[in-house]
Design a protein around this motif. Structure first.
Motif, PDB file in Angstrom:
ATOM      1  N   ILE A 124     -19.074 -10.867 -11.361  1.00 24.49           N
ATOM      2  CA  ILE A 124     -20.305 -11.531 -10.912  1.00 24.49           C
ATOM      3  C   ILE A 124     -20.478 -11.390  -9.406  1.00 24.49           C
ATOM      4  CG2 ILE A 124     -21.388 -13.798 -10.627  1.00 24.49           C
ATOM      5  CD1 ILE A 124     -20.485 -14.499 -13.404  1.00 24.49           C
ATOM      6  N   LEU A 125     -19.372 -11.487  -8.648  1.00 26.84           N
ATOM      7  CA  LEU A 125     -19.474 -11.318  -7.195  1.00 26.84           C
ATOM      8  C   LEU A 125     -19.870  -9.894  -6.818  1.00 26.84           C
ATOM      9  CD1 LEU A 125     -18.998 -13.324  -4.831  1.00 26.84           C
ATOM     10  CD2 LEU A 125     -18.308 -14.162  -7.069  1.00 26.84           C
ATOM     11  N   ILE A 126     -19.428  -8.903  -7.588  1.00 25.07           N
ATOM     12  CA  ILE A 126     -19.861  -7.529  -7.344  1.00 25.07           C
ATOM     13  C   ILE A 126     -21.363  -7.413  -7.556  1.00 25.07           C
ATOM     14  CG2 ILE A 126     -19.752  -5.169  -8.247  1.00 25.07           C
ATOM     15  CD1 ILE A 126     -16.766  -5.603  -8.717  1.00 25.07           C
ATOM     16  N   LEU A 127     -21.853  -8.031  -8.626  1.00 24.58           N
ATOM     17  CA  LEU A 127     -23.297  -8.020  -8.885  1.00 24.58           C
ATOM     18  C   LEU A 127     -24.067  -8.735  -7.788  1.00 24.58           C
ATOM     19  CD1 LEU A 127     -23.373  -8.713 -12.745  1.00 24.58           C
ATOM     20  CD2 LEU A 127     -23.711  -6.526 -11.565  1.00 24.58           C
ATOM     21  N   TRP A 128     -23.511  -9.856  -7.271  1.00 26.14           N
ATOM     22  CA  TRP A 128     -24.167 -10.579  -6.185  1.00 26.14           C
ATOM     23  C   TRP A 128     -24.219  -9.728  -4.915  1.00 26.14           C
ATOM     24  CZ3 TRP A 128     -27.563 -14.117  -6.073  1.00 26.14           C
ATOM     25  CH2 TRP A 128     -27.580 -15.167  -6.986  1.00 26.14           C
ATOM     26  N   GLY A 129     -23.133  -9.029  -4.614  1.00 26.98           N
ATOM     27  CA  GLY A 129     -23.130  -8.166  -3.431  1.00 26.98           C
ATOM     28  C   GLY A 129     -24.141  -7.042  -3.546  1.00 26.98           C
ATOM     29  N   PHE A 130     -24.196  -6.423  -4.721  1.00 31.24           N
ATOM     30  CA  PHE A 130     -25.165  -5.351  -4.977  1.00 31.24           C
ATOM     31  C   PHE A 130     -26.589  -5.885  -4.848  1.00 31.24           C
ATOM     32  CE2 PHE A 130     -27.680  -2.397  -7.417  1.00 31.24           C
ATOM     33  CZ  PHE A 130     -27.092  -1.170  -7.184  1.00 31.24           C
ATOM     34  N   SER A 131     -26.839  -7.070  -5.450  1.00 29.60           N
ATOM     35  CA  SER A 131     -28.178  -7.647  -5.438  1.00 29.60           C
ATOM     36  C   SER A 131     -28.584  -8.114  -4.047  1.00 29.60           C
ATOM     37  CB  SER A 131     -28.249  -8.818  -6.416  1.00 29.60           C
ATOM     38  OG  SER A 131     -27.966  -8.386  -7.732  1.00 29.60           O
ATOM     39  N   ALA A 132     -27.618  -8.591  -3.255  1.00 23.95           N
ATOM     40  CA  ALA A 132     -27.934  -9.047  -1.900  1.00 23.95           C
ATOM     41  C   ALA A 132     -28.490  -7.903  -1.065  1.00 23.95           C
ATOM     42  CB  ALA A 132     -26.684  -9.637  -1.245  1.00 23.95           C
ATOM     43  N   LEU A 133     -27.846  -6.741  -1.134  1.00 21.02           N
ATOM     44  CA  LEU A 133     -28.343  -5.575  -0.387  1.00 21.02           C
ATOM     45  C   LEU A 133     -29.688  -5.115  -0.934  1.00 21.02           C
ATOM     46  CD1 LEU A 133     -27.073  -3.865   1.973  1.00 21.02           C
ATOM     47  CD2 LEU A 133     -25.637  -5.634   0.994  1.00 21.02           C
ATOM     48  N   GLN A 134     -29.859  -5.217  -2.248  1.00 24.34           N
ATOM     49  CA  GLN A 134     -31.132  -4.832  -2.846  1.00 24.34           C
ATOM     50  C   GLN A 134     -32.259  -5.737  -2.354  1.00 24.34           C
ATOM     51  OE1 GLN A 134     -31.116  -4.860  -7.115  1.00 24.34           O
ATOM     52  NE2 GLN A 134     -33.027  -3.728  -7.280  1.00 24.34           N
ATOM     53  N   GLY A 135     -31.984  -7.045  -2.282  1.00 20.18           N
ATOM     54  CA  GLY A 135     -32.984  -7.982  -1.778  1.00 20.18           C
ATOM     55  C   GLY A 135     -33.314  -7.730  -0.312  1.00 20.18           C
ATOM     56  N   ILE A 136     -32.283  -7.450   0.481  1.00 14.43           N
ATOM     57  CA  ILE A 136     -32.507  -7.140   1.896  1.00 14.43           C
ATOM     58  C   ILE A 136     -33.362  -5.895   2.041  1.00 14.43           C
ATOM     59  CG2 ILE A 136     -31.353  -6.404   4.022  1.00 14.43           C
ATOM     60  CD1 ILE A 136     -29.037  -8.253   3.248  1.00 14.43           C
ATOM     61  N   SER A 137     -33.154  -4.916   1.157  1.00  7.85           N
ATOM     62  CA  SER A 137     -33.929  -3.671   1.236  1.00  7.85           C
ATOM     63  C   SER A 137     -35.403  -3.918   0.957  1.00  7.85           C
ATOM     64  CB  SER A 137     -33.373  -2.646   0.244  1.00  7.85           C
ATOM     65  OG  SER A 137     -33.689  -2.992  -1.100  1.00  7.85           O
ATOM     66  N   LEU A 138     -35.714  -4.872   0.071  1.00  5.23           N
ATOM     67  CA  LEU A 138     -37.117  -5.178  -0.226  1.00  5.23           C
ATOM     68  C   LEU A 138     -37.812  -5.824   0.963  1.00  5.23           C
ATOM     69  CD1 LEU A 138     -36.815  -6.547  -3.879  1.00  5.23           C
ATOM     70  CD2 LEU A 138     -37.644  -4.306  -3.157  1.00  5.23           C
ATOM     71  N   ILE A 139     -37.042  -6.536   1.796  1.00  4.51           N
ATOM     72  CA  ILE A 139     -37.623  -7.230   2.941  1.00  4.51           C
ATOM     73  C   ILE A 139     -37.678  -6.329   4.171  1.00  4.51           C
ATOM     74  CG2 ILE A 139     -37.344  -9.196   4.510  1.00  4.51           C
ATOM     75  CD1 ILE A 139     -35.951 -10.661   2.217  1.00  4.51           C
ATOM     76  N   THR A 140     -36.593  -5.596   4.410  1.00  8.68           N
ATOM     77  CA  THR A 140     -36.474  -4.830   5.657  1.00  8.68           C
ATOM     78  C   THR A 140     -36.739  -3.344   5.494  1.00  8.68           C
ATOM     79  OG1 THR A 140     -34.094  -4.467   5.349  1.00  8.68           O
ATOM     80  CG2 THR A 140     -34.770  -6.506   6.446  1.00  8.68           C
ATOM     81  N   GLY A 141     -36.798  -2.854   4.245  1.00 14.61           N
ATOM     82  CA  GLY A 141     -36.959  -1.422   4.040  1.00 14.61           C
ATOM     83  C   GLY A 141     -35.662  -0.645   4.139  1.00 14.61           C
ATOM     84  N   LEU A 142     -34.536  -1.349   4.106  1.00 17.51           N
ATOM     85  CA  LEU A 142     -33.234  -0.685   4.150  1.00 17.51           C
ATOM     86  C   LEU A 142     -33.095   0.269   2.967  1.00 17.51           C
ATOM     87  CD1 LEU A 142     -30.323  -0.610   5.448  1.00 17.51           C
ATOM     88  CD2 LEU A 142     -29.711  -2.357   3.755  1.00 17.51           C
TER      89      LEU A 142
END
Length: 224
Positions: A124-142
């Motif tokens: 679950i923590l691996i999924l959270w880490g993956f999703s955190a970067l995905q969410g940041i990419s939607l906001i910042t364009g990463l």
């Protein structure tokens, strides 16, 4: 194209310019700019190019307004749904851990608790880490890094994660009778507290998920 004046006004206000300031930069009168914005007159193509350059705006935005991004909106909706599912999985994991703890003290069987700690929580923590970067990419364009080294780094991260879990394995199953110096060394290097072994390897799991997103492979493009 009938909203050219409205588009000019919107972009001008976003740039914090008055009609007088824009008119001065365009070498026209304020009334001319006002006429453009109210639709009383329309700028010709040369004037549109000058307005586009002055306002630092794409001429297509001046003509047609801000373009919607249906693909981006779809990604945001999908991310919202996935985040909700991940929150639900996290809650279920907490209940499962509580049940496993109770089972350990009532039946003296730590088997379920062991698998919760070694597989469920890190997963679950691996999924959270993956999703955190995905969410940041939607906001910042990463965007993920996809250079020549990305494949090797991705492989190295996976290998490091597996090795760390193997190092943690004896400690997690509480083999206190076995002298595992290398496990204690891993705790010292990675900062896990001996009385709370979850802290170290769960943080590693979260960072592993984030790194997997950052160095994820490109999706194959479909042939037309």
């Amino acid at each position: 194209m009938r909203d050219i004046g409205k588009n000019i006004r919107t972009i001008r206000e976003q740039k914090n310019l008055t009609q007088d300031q824009l008119a001065e930069q365009l070498f026209v009168t304020r009334q001319t700019v006002s006429n453009y914005e109210t639709g009383r007159s329309r700028p010709d193509i040369d004037m549109l190019l000058r307005i586009s350059e002055t306002l630092d705006a794409d001429i297509h935005i001046l003509l047609y307004g801000p373009q919607t991004d249906p693909a981006g909106r779809k990604r945001r909706i999908q991310f919202g749904i996935w985040a909700g599912v991940l929150c639900l999985l996290t809650i279920l994991c907490l209940y499962l851990e509580r049940y496993a703890n109770d089972l350990k003290y009532t039946t003296f069987s730590p088997c379920l608790l062991f698998w919760v700690h070694i597989l469920v929580k890190p997963g679950i923590l691996i999924l959270w880490g993956f999703s955190a970067l995905q969410g940041i990419s939607l906001i910042t364009g990463l965007v993920p890094l996809r250079n020549r080294c990305a494949k090797g780094i991705r492989l190295g991260i996976c290998v490091a994660g597996i090795l760390y879990l193997l190092i943690m394995f004896p400690y997690l199953i509480q083999w206190y009778s076995v002298p595992v110096i290398w496990t204690k060394t891993a705790f010292f290097i990675l900062g896990a507290l001996p009385n709370q072994p979850d802290g170290g390897y769960l943080m590693i799991a979260f960072l592993l998920g984030a790194a997997l997103w950052l160095f994820r492979p490109a999706r194959p493009t479909k042939e037309p």
